[in-house]
Design a protein around this motif. Structure first.
Motif: not given
Lengths: 95, 127
Positions: A81-86
């Motif tokens: 999730t953090v990678a997608y959002a970033r």
């Protein structure tokens, strides 16, 4: 079969059905989601629902061997999730 | 004692499934991106937290019990606000919601403060 056992098995069945239903609803939102944020949110909720389903499977089979599986899925879900959002925010994951 | 623990586990399962259902319906039926973020965060904390609590109770009824599930609960409770914060930043950045009012001391929100060349989104349409 005592009252507690039958109550427990009924609640377990309800929880299985509802978690699977929630997974399907998240999948619908993943397909129709108008913006990128909605799709990432739907994927995040699907990961959380998958953890719930695995925990329920562990209750149904009466074992604790699914603990590591749900732990790994929780970690991978958070990181993804953090990678997608970033990626959406910065255009790059590791700068 | 065993019966009480089993009934507690069943009640936890029912509460968790109610929250999971409400969160999924909210994710599907709400009509705005920021509003849609509100419901599924409850699935991540209360829904799965109650399932894990039921798992703890149930492991104490039929075996000697285990508290491993507390670790997953702690991990989820720490990481859920972080991912929700990231998703809110994505929504503000892509302007798929109403832009929040201008902050009092800075001139713009940090997620909107990118150079023009890096902006792959349209400027906001003035109504």
């Amino acid at each position: 079969m005592s009252f507690a056992t039958s109550f427990m098995s009924g609640a377990l069945t309800i929880a299985f059905v509802i978690a699977a239903l929630g997974q399907i609803m998240c999948m619908i939102r993943l397909v129709i989601g108008p913006s990128t944020g909605d799709r990432i949110l739907a994927l995040d909720t699907m990961v959380v629902n998958a953890i719930g389903l695995i925990v329920l499977l562990g209750i149904a089979q009466g074992t604790t061997i699914y603990f590591e599986v749900s732990m790994m899925i929780a970690m991978l879900g958070f990181v993804s999730t953090v990678a997608y959002a970033r990626f959406v925010l910065r255009g790059d994951i590791i700068e | 004692m065993t019966e009480i623990l089993e009934i507690a586990a069943a009640i936890c399962l029912v509460i968790g499934s109610i929250f999971t259902l409400v969160g999924a319906i909210g994710l599907l039926k709400f009509n705005d991106s920021m509003t849609r973020m509100h419901a599924p965060t409850k699935v991540g904390t209360v829904g799965v937290g109650m399932f894990l609590l039921a798992s703890i109770f149930y492991s104490f009824t039929y075996s000697e019990g285990s508290l491993h599930q507390v670790l997953i609960m702690a991990f989820l409770f720490v990481t859920a606000p972080i991912s929700a914060n990231f998703l809110a930043k994505v929504n503000i950045h892509k302007r798929s919601c109403d832009t929040p009012p201008t902050p009092p001391r800075d001139d713009t929100w940090s997620t909107l403060n990118v150079p023009v060349a890096d902006r792959d989104i349209e400027p906001p349409k003035s109504p």
